[in-house]
Design a protein around this motif. Structure first.
Motif, PDB file in Angstrom:
ATOM      1  N   ASP A   1      43.038  34.526  57.150  1.00 62.87           N
ATOM      2  CA  ASP A   1      41.803  33.963  56.624  1.00 62.87           C
ATOM      3  C   ASP A   1      41.954  33.564  55.160  1.00 62.87           C
ATOM      4  OD1 ASP A   1      40.281  34.151  58.910  1.00 62.87           O
ATOM      5  OD2 ASP A   1      39.481  36.136  58.427  1.00 62.87           O
ATOM      6  N   ASN A   2      41.093  32.649  54.752  1.00 65.86           N
ATOM      7  CA  ASN A   2      41.024  32.288  53.338  1.00 65.86           C
ATOM      8  C   ASN A   2      40.579  33.484  52.503  1.00 65.86           C
ATOM      9  OD1 ASN A   2      38.275  31.439  54.685  1.00 65.86           O
ATOM     10  ND2 ASN A   2      37.767  31.764  52.530  1.00 65.86           N
ATOM     11  N   TYR A   3      40.960  33.458  51.241  1.00 65.98           N
ATOM     12  CA  TYR A   3      40.497  34.481  50.308  1.00 65.98           C
ATOM     13  C   TYR A   3      39.004  34.278  50.058  1.00 65.98           C
ATOM     14  CZ  TYR A   3      39.812  37.143  46.022  1.00 65.98           C
ATOM     15  OH  TYR A   3      39.341  38.023  45.082  1.00 65.98           O
ATOM     16  N   VAL A   4      38.253  35.368  50.102  1.00 67.55           N
ATOM     17  CA  VAL A   4      36.797  35.302  49.945  1.00 67.55           C
ATOM     18  C   VAL A   4      36.381  36.103  48.717  1.00 67.55           C
ATOM     19  CG1 VAL A   4      34.558  35.697  51.024  1.00 67.55           C
ATOM     20  CG2 VAL A   4      36.541  35.134  52.448  1.00 67.55           C
ATOM     21  N   PRO A   5      36.096  35.436  47.595  1.00 65.04           N
ATOM     22  CA  PRO A   5      35.632  36.173  46.416  1.00 65.04           C
ATOM     23  C   PRO A   5      34.205  36.666  46.589  1.00 65.04           C
ATOM     24  CG  PRO A   5      35.638  33.826  45.984  1.00 65.04           C
ATOM     25  CD  PRO A   5      36.217  34.001  47.351  1.00 65.04           C
ATOM     26  N   ARG A   6      33.901  37.803  46.000  1.00 65.27           N
ATOM     27  CA  ARG A   6      32.537  38.334  45.974  1.00 65.27           C
ATOM     28  C   ARG A   6      31.887  37.904  44.664  1.00 65.27           C
ATOM     29  NH1 ARG A   6      35.440  39.322  50.440  1.00 65.27           N
ATOM     30  NH2 ARG A   6      34.493  40.881  51.786  1.00 65.27           N
ATOM     31  N   ARG A   7      30.738  37.245  44.779  1.00 64.14           N
ATOM     32  CA  ARG A   7      30.073  36.691  43.602  1.00 64.14           C
ATOM     33  C   ARG A   7      28.896  37.567  43.208  1.00 64.14           C
ATOM     34  NH1 ARG A   7      27.508  30.549  43.220  1.00 64.14           N
ATOM     35  NH2 ARG A   7      26.960  30.603  40.993  1.00 64.14           N
ATOM     36  N   PRO A   8      28.969  38.268  42.085  1.00 62.57           N
ATOM     37  CA  PRO A   8      27.831  39.086  41.657  1.00 62.57           C
ATOM     38  C   PRO A   8      26.634  38.209  41.326  1.00 62.57           C
ATOM     39  CG  PRO A   8      29.827  39.565  40.379  1.00 62.57           C
ATOM     40  CD  PRO A   8      30.087  38.310  41.125  1.00 62.57           C
ATOM     41  N   ALA A   9      25.450  38.686  41.624  1.00 69.02           N
ATOM     42  CA  ALA A   9      24.260  37.931  41.260  1.00 69.02           C
ATOM     43  C   ALA A   9      24.155  37.803  39.740  1.00 69.02           C
ATOM     44  CB  ALA A   9      23.014  38.603  41.829  1.00 69.02           C
ATOM     45  N   LEU A  10      24.426  38.898  39.032  1.00 69.14           N
ATOM     46  CA  LEU A  10      24.561  38.891  37.580  1.00 69.14           C
ATOM     47  C   LEU A  10      25.923  39.472  37.243  1.00 69.14           C
ATOM     48  CD1 LEU A  10      21.040  40.166  36.397  1.00 69.14           C
ATOM     49  CD2 LEU A  10      21.949  37.837  36.159  1.00 69.14           C
ATOM     50  N   ASN A  11      26.660  38.794  36.400  1.00 73.24           N
ATOM     51  CA  ASN A  11      28.019  39.219  36.105  1.00 73.24           C
ATOM     52  C   ASN A  11      28.030  40.304  35.033  1.00 73.24           C
ATOM     53  OD1 ASN A  11      30.026  37.210  37.555  1.00 73.24           O
ATOM     54  ND2 ASN A  11      28.264  36.019  36.868  1.00 73.24           N
ATOM     55  N   ARG A  12      28.688  41.400  35.322  1.00 75.10           N
ATOM     56  CA  ARG A  12      28.809  42.502  34.370  1.00 75.10           C
ATOM     57  C   ARG A  12      30.163  42.504  33.693  1.00 75.10           C
ATOM     58  NH1 ARG A  12      31.008  47.400  33.985  1.00 75.10           N
ATOM     59  NH2 ARG A  12      31.865  47.295  36.089  1.00 75.10           N
ATOM     60  N   VAL A  13      31.195  42.104  34.424  1.00 74.87           N
ATOM     61  CA  VAL A  13      32.567  42.264  33.944  1.00 74.87           C
ATOM     62  C   VAL A  13      33.177  40.950  33.469  1.00 74.87           C
ATOM     63  CG1 VAL A  13      34.898  42.984  34.583  1.00 74.87           C
ATOM     64  CG2 VAL A  13      32.920  44.251  35.438  1.00 74.87           C
ATOM     65  N   ARG A  14      33.002  39.895  34.254  1.00 77.90           N
ATOM     66  CA  ARG A  14      33.768  38.674  34.001  1.00 77.90           C
ATOM     67  C   ARG A  14      32.963  37.447  34.413  1.00 77.90           C
ATOM     68  NH1 ARG A  14      40.052  38.565  35.895  1.00 77.90           N
ATOM     69  NH2 ARG A  14      40.687  36.491  35.181  1.00 77.90           N
ATOM     70  N   VAL A  15      33.078  36.385  33.636  1.00 72.86           N
ATOM     71  CA  VAL A  15      32.484  35.106  34.027  1.00 72.86           C
ATOM     72  C   VAL A  15      33.618  34.135  34.336  1.00 72.86           C
ATOM     73  CG1 VAL A  15      30.377  35.444  32.698  1.00 72.86           C
ATOM     74  CG2 VAL A  15      32.346  34.307  31.618  1.00 72.86           C
ATOM     75  N   ARG A  16      33.300  33.166  35.229  1.00 69.17           N
ATOM     76  CA  ARG A  16      34.372  32.294  35.699  1.00 69.17           C
ATOM     77  C   ARG A  16      34.037  30.804  35.621  1.00 69.17           C
ATOM     78  NH1 ARG A  16      34.890  37.124  38.541  1.00 69.17           N
ATOM     79  NH2 ARG A  16      37.039  37.899  38.650  1.00 69.17           N
ATOM     80  N   PHE A  17      32.841  30.444  35.173  1.00 70.24           N
ATOM     81  CA  PHE A  17      32.550  29.039  34.896  1.00 70.24           C
ATOM     82  C   PHE A  17      31.338  28.967  33.973  1.00 70.24           C
ATOM     83  CE2 PHE A  17      29.606  29.793  38.366  1.00 70.24           C
ATOM     84  CZ  PHE A  17      28.547  28.915  38.176  1.00 70.24           C
ATOM     85  N   VAL A  18      31.219  27.858  33.273  1.00 69.45           N
ATOM     86  CA  VAL A  18      30.059  27.636  32.415  1.00 69.45           C
ATOM     87  C   VAL A  18      28.850  27.444  33.326  1.00 69.45           C
ATOM     88  CG1 VAL A  18      28.982  26.087  30.759  1.00 69.45           C
ATOM     89  CG2 VAL A  18      31.410  26.644  30.538  1.00 69.45           C
ATOM     90  N   GLY A  19      27.931  28.391  33.263  1.00 68.27           N
ATOM     91  CA  GLY A  19      26.788  28.391  34.169  1.00 68.27           C
ATOM     92  C   GLY A  19      26.679  29.671  34.969  1.00 68.27           C
ATOM     93  N   ASP A  20      27.739  30.483  34.979  1.00 65.24           N
ATOM     94  CA  ASP A  20      27.682  31.795  35.620  1.00 65.24           C
ATOM     95  C   ASP A  20      26.546  32.619  35.003  1.00 65.24           C
ATOM     96  OD1 ASP A  20      28.999  32.877  37.762  1.00 65.24           O
ATOM     97  OD2 ASP A  20      30.819  33.425  36.672  1.00 65.24           O
ATOM     98  N   LEU A  21      25.827  33.373  35.823  1.00 68.73           N
ATOM     99  CA  LEU A  21      24.672  34.120  35.331  1.00 68.73           C
ATOM    100  C   LEU A  21      25.085  35.430  34.662  1.00 68.73           C
ATOM    101  CD1 LEU A  21      22.100  33.700  38.250  1.00 68.73           C
ATOM    102  CD2 LEU A  21      22.143  32.506  36.068  1.00 68.73           C
TER     103      LEU A  21
END
Length: 779
Positions: free
Chosen positions: A93-113
């Motif tokens: 299967d493809n890799y499936v990232p888990r996206r936090p509703a609000l990021n505590r540790v790391r952001v990954r794009f401009v616009g991440d909450l």
């Protein structure tokens, strides 16, 4: 029925309320005591969050609460993730990232909450958000699709070891390589399918409220399917019963695929409304739309076509890199792979195909559904290849298409993806389009342009795509004692004119006066509890098919009642134009409806009432195949690079046309968006910083009315053989055909300069530079 049945250009019932300002959009709704929400987004493309200081923000008058990732983690709020899976040839299967509703540790794009601010007023919430200090450790970012897999590219998901989400292939490539090795001609093109921002007129918004007595949360939001949203929130994320999640969407100001998703904001509104026991309202702005609504397309492709000495296709090769953005969203890697591959080869007989898609992560807004979702990309590959094949073989672009169309006697035709195409009259459609566009008279128009110092070109975009979407759809037809009917369906209109067209179907089938048919679509999952909403041009086939099934059940019950009233055998009862007849007698539908609600007038054992439900279901490979030939004619100013679309013609096969005015409107909208991609819309991220520098209409050029031509569209209808109404989709045809038609036209205009390639969007600057480079190479 001649005026309001199937095939009639009934005026849109919806237009009255929209044109008089009586529509009800999410921001039009309010609840007493509501608080207001502002979402703080990351201004950094890639970084580690060291701390979030909300102390100053908490002091702003009117602030009620400020939530960060620490709060959502403490409440164990589940992350969002794609619910589809794509396998590589090894079955992984493809890799499936888990996206936090609000990021505590790391952001990954401009616009991440990173924070959610709740206050008594929207202004106070925004003011407080501006005082939140996010201490961020910047990390290197990658925004270029073609460079995401470079050895030195920063990795977004460390547990994945690289930025590869999945490498999908349709087959082993060895046999296809052998065909190419022995082919007399090989056409090759390398191009970018540019990233797009959908920009519905209505930005995202939400109004959430929790009822503690019923333990039910209600969410109002612009969405393309309320049942789908409720199911995602309740069963896929929160693990609560569906009856505890109430989703309402009245009018929606544009969908285009991006409104079919459950975004982090939707989840947070539901969570916070329950946590605070208070109604909450959020209205996003245009910047929110630009940076956080899912984007579309964004692929880099190398494609090849092997041909014999007669210009007949031997094999096709597509090797693409598809950008997923920072996270796989709802459909994720399914769009460029499993969805896109269905249309690969389009209307042409392609004996062998190798199709490779490497889906990659970058520090950009997630990429997902956008009008067409995988099919425009496939059509663009095919049509660019056909134009290049014509060039290298010396054949006329029209002739090479004729030689390679799937012939009439081959239907039903199973393509290399094992998808059975039921019907199509491609050469007839081509001929009609050539005539409508006055292809034969182009030479005179070109000479006229040359006399004025302009370059003129003409280009074809022939498309075939798959429509149908999710495989089940629900409808209910309730007939009251007065003979009026109410039609319920699980699709949802956000511009598709369901309120007009679906009653036309019921009127045609039941013979009930059009004005006596009420329509209720899936705008409230407590009213219409089943249905997959509207996407992938599915409504006519799936919603229409469901209505057809429910109407047939109503007619069958009506026959049984009529037989009892007429003292005849049910098998003898005929039904036509709203009248049941048998043995020389007859009763109207209204008379049968009246009897249906009177137990004394019914056959033994039949319960009173007239309420029929039907779940229409298609098989996983039973799609419909809208197709068409579009021809663009352009004029290029060689001094400035300005491209003007002078003429645009299309002839489309959309199967049985339910309402020609609506179909033509859908085609016009798709063409406008397709020309937008081809000529104007450029999504730019800055290398290094990862900033989206086209995050407003100052920098992102959605086409204006004056930039678009008069569109001459016509129809050649070939009924689909695999659904009861014979319909084919129409909402995405224009986005498939317009981009290659426009690009091929510009290349035709620049042919005297030796230009054989140009990428979308063909902006004034890009065209001018291409002309200058061509002139320099000739000197």
């Amino acid at each position: 029925m001649n005026n309001f049945g199937i095939g009639q250009a009934v005026r849109r019932a919806e237009d009255v309320r929209f044109l008089t300002g009586a529509g009800t959009f999410t921001d039009d709704m309010n609840i007493d005591g509501q608080a207001h929400v502002y979402f703080l987004r990351s201004a950094t493309a890639h970084g580690i969050i060291n701390s979030i200081d909300t102390a100053d923000a908490q002091q702003v008058p009117g602030v009620i609460a400020i939530f960060t990732g620490e709060d959502t983690e403490a409440d164990k709020l589940p992350p969002l993730q794609s619910f589809t899976r794509v396998k590589n040839l090894s079955g992984e299967d493809n890799y499936v990232p888990r996206r936090p509703a609000l990021n505590r540790v790391r952001v990954r794009f401009v616009g991440d909450l990173v924070a959610m601010v709740i206050a008594e007023t929207a202004i106070a919430a925004r003011d407080a958000a501006e005082l939140i200090y996010v201490h961020m450790e910047d990390l290197p970012s990658v925004v270029n699709t073609a460079r995401a897999l470079d050895d030195d590219a920063p990795v977004l998901w460390e547990d994945n070891a690289s930025n590869l989400c999945v490498h999908w292939e349709n087959r082993d490539k060895t046999a296809v390589e052998e065909i190419f090795a022995g082919a007399p001609y090989v056409a090759e093109v390398t191009f970018v399918n540019n990233r797009l921002i959908a920009n519905p007129m209505e930005p995202r918004a939400a109004l959430a409220d929790y009822d503690p007595e019923m333990d039910v949360t209600t969410l109002h939001c612009p969405i393309q399917g309320v049942v789908r949203m409720a199911s995602t929130l309740a069963t896929r994320i929160l693990d609560i019963p569906m009856e505890k999640m109430h989703v309402v969407a009245k009018d929606v100001g544009g969908g285009f695929g991006v409104r079919s998703k459950c975004y982090p904001e939707n989840l947070l509104m539901v969570w916070a409304a329950k946590k605070l026991q208070r109604p909450l309202k959020w209205l996003g702005d245009r910047n929110d739309t630009m940076v956080s609504d899912n984007h579309g397309r964004d692929q880099v492709t190398v494609a090849r076509l092997a041909l014999d000495t007669d210009g007949k296709i031997l094999a096709m090769w597509d090797d693409s890199i598809a950008n997923m953005g920072a996270y796989t969203f709802e459909m994720g890697p399914t769009i460029p792979t499993l969805i896109g591959q269905r249309s690969m080869g389009t209307a042409y007989a392609v004996p062998a195909l190798y199709h490779s898609i490497r889906c990659v992560f970058t520090n950009t807004t997630p990429v997902d559904s956008y009008r067409g979702a995988g099919r425009p990309e496939s059509v663009y590959v095919m049509e660019r290849l056909m134009e290049e094949a014509a060039r290298i073989t010396g054949l006329d672009p029209v002739e090479i298409r004729r030689r390679n169309f799937i012939p009439l006697d081959a239907f039903p035709y199973t393509n290399t993806q094992n998808i059975p195409i039921d019907s199509g009259e491609f050469e007839t459609i081509l001929d009609k389009a050539l005539e409508k566009a006055d292809w034969a008279g182009f030479g005179d128009r070109r000479r006229d342009s040359e006399n004025r110092g302009k370059l003129r070109g003409i280009g074809i975009g022939f498309s075939l795509e798959t429509s149908g979407g999710f495989e089940k759809e629900h409808s209910r037809v309730r007939i009251d004692a007065d003979g009026t009917a109410t039609v319920y369906v699980g699709t949802f209109s956000h511009g598709q004119s369901h309120e007009t067209v679906f009653p036309q179907i019921a009127h045609e089938l039941l013979g009930i006066d059009y004005k006596n048919i009420r329509f209720i679509d899936a705008a409230d999952n407590f009213v219409v509890p089943a249905g997959a909403g509207t996407s992938a041009s599915r409504s006519s086939m799936m919603g229409g098919g469901a209505i057809h099934g429910a109407c047939m059940l109503a007619i069958d019950k009506g026959k049984a009642i009529a037989a009892h009233l007429l003292q005849a055998d049910a098998a003898e009862v005929a039904f036509a134009d709203g009248v049941f007849s048998a043995g020389g007698g007859s009763v109207t539908f209204a008379e049968v409806a009246e009897a249906a609600h009177d137990a004394d007038r019914l056959p033994d054992g039949m319960q009173p009432g007239f309420d029929e439900k039907h779940m229409y279901e298609r098989s996983s490979d039973n799609f419909n195949y809208p197709n068409g030939c579009h021809i663009a004619e352009v004029e290029v100013d060689p001094e400035t690079g300005v491209v003007t679309v002078e003429r645009y013609t299309g002839v489309d096969d959309n199967g049985v046309i339910l309402n020609p005015m609506v179909v033509h409107g859908q085609l016009h909208g798709g063409i406008a968006m397709g020309l937008g991609q081809a000529l104007f819309e450029q999504t730019d991220y800055e290398e290094g910083s990862g900033q989206l520098i086209s995050a407003s209409f100052m920098n992102y050029n959605v086409p204006r009315a004056w930039q678009l031509p008069t569109m001459e569209v016509g129809s050649h209808s070939v009924p689909c053989k695999t659904n009861p109404l014979g319909v084919k989709g129409c909402g995405e045809s224009g986005t498939c055909a317009a981009p290659p038609a426009a690009v091929n036209a510009v290349l035709n205009a620049l042919k005297p300069l030796g230009v054989t390639h140009i990428d979308m969007p063909m902006t004034q600057d890009r065209v001018w530079r291409t002309i200058q480079e061509a002139k320099a190479s000739q000197s």
